[in-house]
Enzyme design. Structure first.
Site, short mmCIF file in Angstrom:
data_model
loop_
_atom_site.label_atom_id
_atom_site.label_comp_id
_atom_site.label_asym_id
_atom_site.label_seq_id
_atom_site.Cartn_x
_atom_site.Cartn_y
_atom_site.Cartn_z
N ASN A 1 -3.78 8.96 4.76
CA ASN A 1 -2.59 8.29 5.28
C ASN A 1 -2.49 8.27 6.81
OD1 ASN A 1 -1.61 7.77 2.69
ND2 ASN A 1 -0.48 9.71 2.60
N HIS B 1 0.30 4.50 -2.44
CA HIS B 1 0.05 5.86 -1.97
C HIS B 1 1.20 6.81 -2.33
CE1 HIS B 1 -3.47 5.33 1.05
NE2 HIS B 1 -3.62 4.57 -0.01
N HIS C 1 -6.47 -5.91 -2.29
CA HIS C 1 -7.27 -6.10 -1.07
C HIS C 1 -7.56 -7.58 -0.80
CE1 HIS C 1 -8.78 -1.62 -1.21
NE2 HIS C 1 -7.49 -1.73 -0.97
N ARG D 1 0.82 -1.22 0.00
CA ARG D 1 0.00 0.00 0.00
C ARG D 1 0.85 1.27 0.00
NH1 ARG D 1 -3.60 2.52 4.41
NH2 ARG D 1 -5.23 3.57 3.22
C1 HEM Z 1 -9.34 1.41 -5.81
C2 HEM Z 1 -9.23 2.31 -4.87
C3 HEM Z 1 -8.74 2.00 -3.49
C4 HEM Z 1 -9.31 2.42 -2.33
C5 HEM Z 1 -10.54 3.30 -2.21
C6 HEM Z 1 -8.55 1.87 -1.25
C7 HEM Z 1 -8.80 2.10 0.08
C8 HEM Z 1 -8.20 1.43 1.12
C9 HEM Z 1 -8.54 1.60 2.52
C10 HEM Z 1 -9.58 2.57 3.06
C11 HEM Z 1 -7.78 0.76 3.24
C12 HEM Z 1 -7.78 0.57 4.76
C13 HEM Z 1 -7.05 1.73 5.39
C14 HEM Z 1 -7.21 1.82 6.90
O1 HEM Z 1 -7.97 1.08 7.49
O2 HEM Z 1 -6.54 2.65 7.50
C15 HEM Z 1 -6.94 0.05 2.31
C16 HEM Z 1 -6.03 -0.90 2.64
C17 HEM Z 1 -5.16 -1.48 1.75
N1 HEM Z 1 -5.01 -1.13 0.41
FE1 HEM Z 1 -6.30 -0.06 -0.68
N2 HEM Z 1 -7.53 1.12 -1.76
C18 HEM Z 1 -7.61 1.18 -3.12
C19 HEM Z 1 -6.72 0.61 -4.00
C20 HEM Z 1 -5.57 -0.04 -3.64
C21 HEM Z 1 -4.47 -0.36 -4.51
C22 HEM Z 1 -4.40 0.03 -5.98
C23 HEM Z 1 -3.55 -1.01 -3.77
C24 HEM Z 1 -2.20 -1.55 -4.15
C25 HEM Z 1 -1.71 -1.56 -5.38
C26 HEM Z 1 -4.08 -1.12 -2.43
C27 HEM Z 1 -3.49 -1.79 -1.39
C28 HEM Z 1 -4.01 -1.88 -0.11
C29 HEM Z 1 -3.51 -2.80 0.90
C30 HEM Z 1 -2.47 -3.86 0.69
C31 HEM Z 1 -4.22 -2.53 2.07
C32 HEM Z 1 -4.01 -3.18 3.46
C33 HEM Z 1 -2.92 -2.41 4.17
C34 HEM Z 1 -2.57 -2.92 5.56
O3 HEM Z 1 -3.10 -3.91 6.04
O4 HEM Z 1 -1.70 -2.27 6.19
N3 HEM Z 1 -5.28 -0.49 -2.38
N4 HEM Z 1 -7.21 0.49 1.03
#
Ligand code: HEM
Ligand SMILES: *[C@@H]1O[C@H](CO)[C@@H](O)[C@H](O)[C@H]1NC(C)=O
Ligand SMILES: *[C@@H]1O[C@H](CO)[C@@H](O)[C@H](O)[C@H]1NC(C)=O
Ligand SMILES: *[C@@H]1O[C@H](CO)[C@@H](O)[C@H](O)[C@H]1NC(C)=O
Ligand SMILES: *[C@@H]1O[C@H](CO)[C@@H](O)[C@H](O)[C@H]1NC(C)=O
Ligand SMILES: *[C@@H]1O[C@H](CO)[C@@H](O)[C@H](O)[C@H]1NC(C)=O
Ligand SMILES: *[C@@H]1O[C@H](CO)[C@@H](O)[C@H](O)[C@H]1NC(C)=O
Ligand SMILES: *[C@@H]1O[C@H](CO)[C@@H](O)[C@H](O)[C@H]1NC(C)=O
Ligand SMILES: *[C@@H]1O[C@H](CO)[C@@H](O)[C@H](O)[C@H]1NC(C)=O
Length: 320
Positions: free
Chosen positions: A94, A66, A193, A62
């Site tokens: 973030n 970002h 995800h 992630r």
């Molecule tokens: C399509 C639009 C996307 C949205 C709206 C989105 C939104 C989010 C949100 C809200 C979270 C949880 C954050 C939290 O609880 O603090 C999350 C987690 C995550 N996102 Fe996304 N995301 C998107 C696309 C992506 C993309 C493109 C990637 C990687 C290429 C990605 C990788 C991840 C990963 C791996 C997590 C888990 C992180 C952790 O456990 O520390 N996301 N995302």
């Protein structure tokens, strides 16, 4: 005469094309002579971090996302705020959410020992994202390198360029399109995800208010994420296998068991192209892996600083 003009034109095109390459193109072998151990040092650091905490693979993936979505893959997300500088780290998408900074610091320290001033923080993020995906069972891709680090960061761009979990499909499509990424890239990269966790605060509205959610799934989540309080309680983005990079994220969407509103938007009766991609990936992990790898390379190519632009930071948290 005509052939001569032709030749001159061709020559001009060739010169322009090669200068674009010199300044814009990343290469998988960028460090092979200047820091031959770069890749293995990053890999070892990522492996150790994931061994300590499986979630860290998701967090590192992630971080690269970002970083890239905010003025390109330039390590800007890593800069710490200080008395005279407010950057991206504490921007709304973030703050209290992105993690993995200590892992990046540890890897950077190893790299500085082996080859001082050579490997950028932006490239560390790109390699760490790739290695995390592999370690958790996902696809391999050749990671392109040669990005340099920014001297600054943009809080304003972080506010606006990172898609929100409340986004509808058209907002997601335009957010990705603004980065040169297609609908296919959106659906494939959202497959990230399949690993990692999200906080109650980002899925609360979905589990209480959305109609396109499986009722028993919503109910079980409501027990952990009350209407108010427990903001920091986390739940897996893929409730089945949160530390395994597989295709089950898409299976979940077919069953209305996406955790985020933005996840379920990809399969919500609104866009047949998005829906057929979700169905295809749910049916065929190898299609998902292939498109995911392609999407990651495209995402990693967003506006890198190359040549003499930017710098190689010594400390990823601070401009030199
Ligand atoms: C399509 C639009 C996307 C949205 C709206 C989105 C939104 C989010 C949100 C809200 C979270 C949880 C954050 C939290 O609880 O603090 C999350 C987690 C995550 N996102 Fe996304 N995301 C998107 C696309 C992506 C993309 C493109 C990637 C990687 C290429 C990605 C990788 C991840 C990963 C791996 C997590 C888990 C992180 C952790 O456990 O520390 N996301 N995302
Ligand atoms: C970030 O989160 C911390 C801790 O919850 C909070 O004190 C701070 O005000 C937040 N920063 C911004 C810019 O929202
Ligand atoms: C959530 O975690 C952040 C730090 O990660 C902390 O500052 C904040 O107070 C916590 N919020 C609650 C409601 O516990
Ligand atoms: C970023 O968003 C926050 C919260 O909406 C706002 O307070 C802040 O002024 C914004 N910062 C910039 C530079 O746009
Ligand atoms: C999607 O969200 C955008 C921005 O929030 C909004 O302007 C638009 O009307 C929404 N589109 C649909 C189809 O709901
Ligand atoms: C659900 O929607 C209602 C009406 O828009 C709103 O007042 C309420 O805060 C929402 N609930 C949650 C948990 O977001
Ligand atoms: C998409 O999902 C939202 C949230 O549940 C819902 O309000 C909307 O009606 C859905 N759109 C379609 C076309 O099903
Ligand atoms: C789905 O979204 C794509 C990308 O924006 C668009 O080209 C296509 O027309 C949409 N299809 C439908 C059925 O809305
Ligand atoms: C604050 O951070 C910025 C960006 O890293 C850096 O350029 C500046 O030197 C820092 N200021 C201090 C006083 O450390």
């Amino acid at each position: 005469m005509a052939t001569q003009t032709h030749f001159v034109l061709l020559l001009m095109v060739a010169v322009i094309a090669s200068s674009v390459q010199v300044h814009g193109k990343l290469s998988p072998t960028y460090y092979s002579s200047t820091c031959p151990k770069a890749l293995s040092i990053v890999q070892a650091g990522v492996e150790a971090a994931i061994k300590k905490e499986a979630r860290m693979g998701a967090s590192l993936l992630r971080l690269h996302f970002h970083d890239c979505f905010v003025n390109g893959c330039d390590g800007s997300i890593l800069l710490d705020d200080n008395a005279t500088f407010i950057g991206e780290k504490t921007a709304v998408p973030n703050n209290n959410s992105v993690r993995g900074f200590n892992v990046v610091d540890d890897i950077k320290a190893q790299l500085e020992k082996a080859c001082p001033g050579v490997v950028s923080c932006a490239d560390i993020l790109a390699i760490a994202a790739r290695d995390s995906v592999i370690i958790l069972g996902g696809p391999f891709w050749k990671v392109r390198l040669g990005r340099r680090d920014s001297l600054t960061a943009s809080r304003a761009a972080a506010n606006t360029s990172i898609p929100a979990p409340t986004s509808n499909l058209s907002a997601l499509i335009s957010s990705f399109s603004a980065q040169g990424l297609s609908l296919k890239d959106l659906v494939a990269l959202s497959g990230s995800h399949t690993i990692g966790l999200a906080r109650c605060t980002v899925f609360r509205a979905r589990i209480y208010n959305d109609s396109n959610i499986d009722a028993s799934f919503a109910e079980s989540l409501q027990k952990k994420c009350p209407k108010s309080g427990n903001d920091n309680v986390t739940e897996p983005l893929d409730f089945q296998t949160p530390t395994c990079f597989d295709k089950l994220y898409y299976d979940n969407l077919l069953k209305k068991k996406g955790l985020l509103h933005s996840d379920q938007e990809l399969f919500n009766g609104t866009n047949t192209s998005a829906e057929s991609l979700v169905k295809m990936y749910a049916q065929d992990a190898s299609e998902f892996f292939k498109d995911f790898a392609k999407g990651m390379v495209k995402m990693g190519n967003i506006k890198p600083l190359t040549g003499t632009a930017g710098e190689i930071r010594i400390n990823c948290r601070k401009a030199n």
